[in-house]
Motif scaffolding. Structure first.
Motif: not given
Ligand code: SAH
Length: 345
Positions: A188-191, A197-200, A213-215, A230-241
């Protein structure tokens, strides 16, 4: 009610409500989700009166092929399907050494507004039902007569923006009563809709989550993707982790290389910094130019240099093969072209 969007238990309850025995639900589920029937008439082991009642009260969601194109280069097939309400979605069938893969759409249009993407130019029309996501795979499997072993939710739409239906779809796709596709073969691919991402992650599916990610800086990402406001890269990385911790599944970063925008050595260095702590796989996509925007592809040398830099630093990286280049490039272009031709008849 959309009978094909009901999971096995829900279908049992629905048929019980009609006074039918549980084995009828098993038969019906098998016809819809394993034998991939496209009408009730086909379901010959169901009594005629039940079939009649079902066809009157529960229309079966089946997509119609509006257009089918086959690549002369690699055999990739693109399908434009017509939905029951007259909307169109596109899907792609690809053959790989490890099996056949289908890329499906999750929405009619998209409201995420990524600058380089054709699917979002006219905004969101509506969400797809679980049945409409499933039937893209079912029809393709039937038409090609081939087994589909991999599914990627990477076509038109933002799957996390259609979250409930996505989850129902994932359950039914991988359920033992249905096609029973291995969760490990689903991506599943998400922007990057962080709360989803947390729920999933809580579902603990063994699917792959791909993050577009793209940047590597918030500033640059905002120029390419409005969701970055809406969401920073820092928040994204935490969600990925968190996703990795909860599921044990490594994240994939998708990174579309746009000439002169995000393809420098410095970009590569920063991408390494983000990918390494998460053991991410990086999938590089040479941007597919769309005529409505003036983004260009990076040169071949630039792409190879970018890839080499990542590899030298121990990052697992692939360049997405540009399959079916000869049959309408980027996602969303087939649908756009059809819409441009106006109403049928
Ligand atoms: N909404 C999901 C799925 C979209 S499409 C997401 O954002 O991930 C799958 C991938 O193709 C995404 O990474 C998307 O950013 C990328 N993409 C879309 N249009 C593109 C184009 N013209 N060139 C290269 N990549 C593109």
């Amino acid at each position: 009610m959309d009978i094909k969007s009901l999971d096995f238990l829900q279908l049992k309850e629905t048929l019980a409500g009609l006074g039918e025995k549980p084995f009828r639900a098993a038969q019906l589920y098998d016809w819809m989700h394993v034998k991939l029937a496209d009408s009730y008439e086909e379901m010959t082991n169901l009594p005629a009166n039940l079939r009649k009642r079902l066809s009157e009260e529960y229309p079966l969601t089946v997509l119609k092929v509006e257009r089918e194109q086959t690549s002369r280069i690699d055999g990739t097939k693109k399908f434009l399907f017509e939905l029951p309400d007259g909307n169109f979605v596109e899907s792609v069938f690809m053959r790989y050494k490890h099996g056949n893969s289908v890329c499906i759409s999750s929405q009619v249009g998209c409201r995420m507004g990524c600058r380089f993407c054709a699917s979002t130019l006219d905004g969101l029309e509506r969400n797809l039902m679980p049945s409409e996501m499933l039937d893209q795979i079912y029809r393709i499997s039937k038409i090609t007569g081939e087994r589909v072993s991999n599914v990627v939710v990477m076509g038109t739409g933002e799957p996390m923006d259609n979250y409930e239906n996505l989850i129902a779809f994932l359950h039914m796709l991988t359920d033992e009563h249905g096609l029973h596709i291995s969760q490990r073969n689903v991506t599943v691919s998400t922007c990057g809709i962080v709360p989803k991402m947390y729920e999933l992650a809580e579902h603990k599916f063994q699917i792959t989550l791909a993050l577009s990610l793209h940047a590597t800086t918030n500033e640059k990402r905002k120029k390419l993707m409005p969701i970055a406001n809406r969401y920073t890269i820092e928040e994204l990385m935490k969600a990925c982790s968190n996703y990795f911790d909860k599921t044990g599944r490594r994240i994939t970063f998708e990174y579309s290389l746009v000439g002169g925008v995000n393809d420098t050595e410095q970009d590569a260095k920063e991408l390494i910094g983000l990918a390494r702590p998460l053991c991410c796989h990086v999938n590089l996509i040479p941007v597919n130019p769309i005529k409505e925007r003036d983004y260009v592809q990076s040169g071949r040398q630039q792409i190879d240099a970018f890839k080499n830099k990542l590899e030298k630093n121990g990052i697992n990286v692939t360049i997405r093969r540009e399959m079916g280049r000869d049959i309408d490039g980027a996602c969303g272009q087939l649908r756009r072209r059809r819409l441009g031709e106006g109403k049928k008849g």
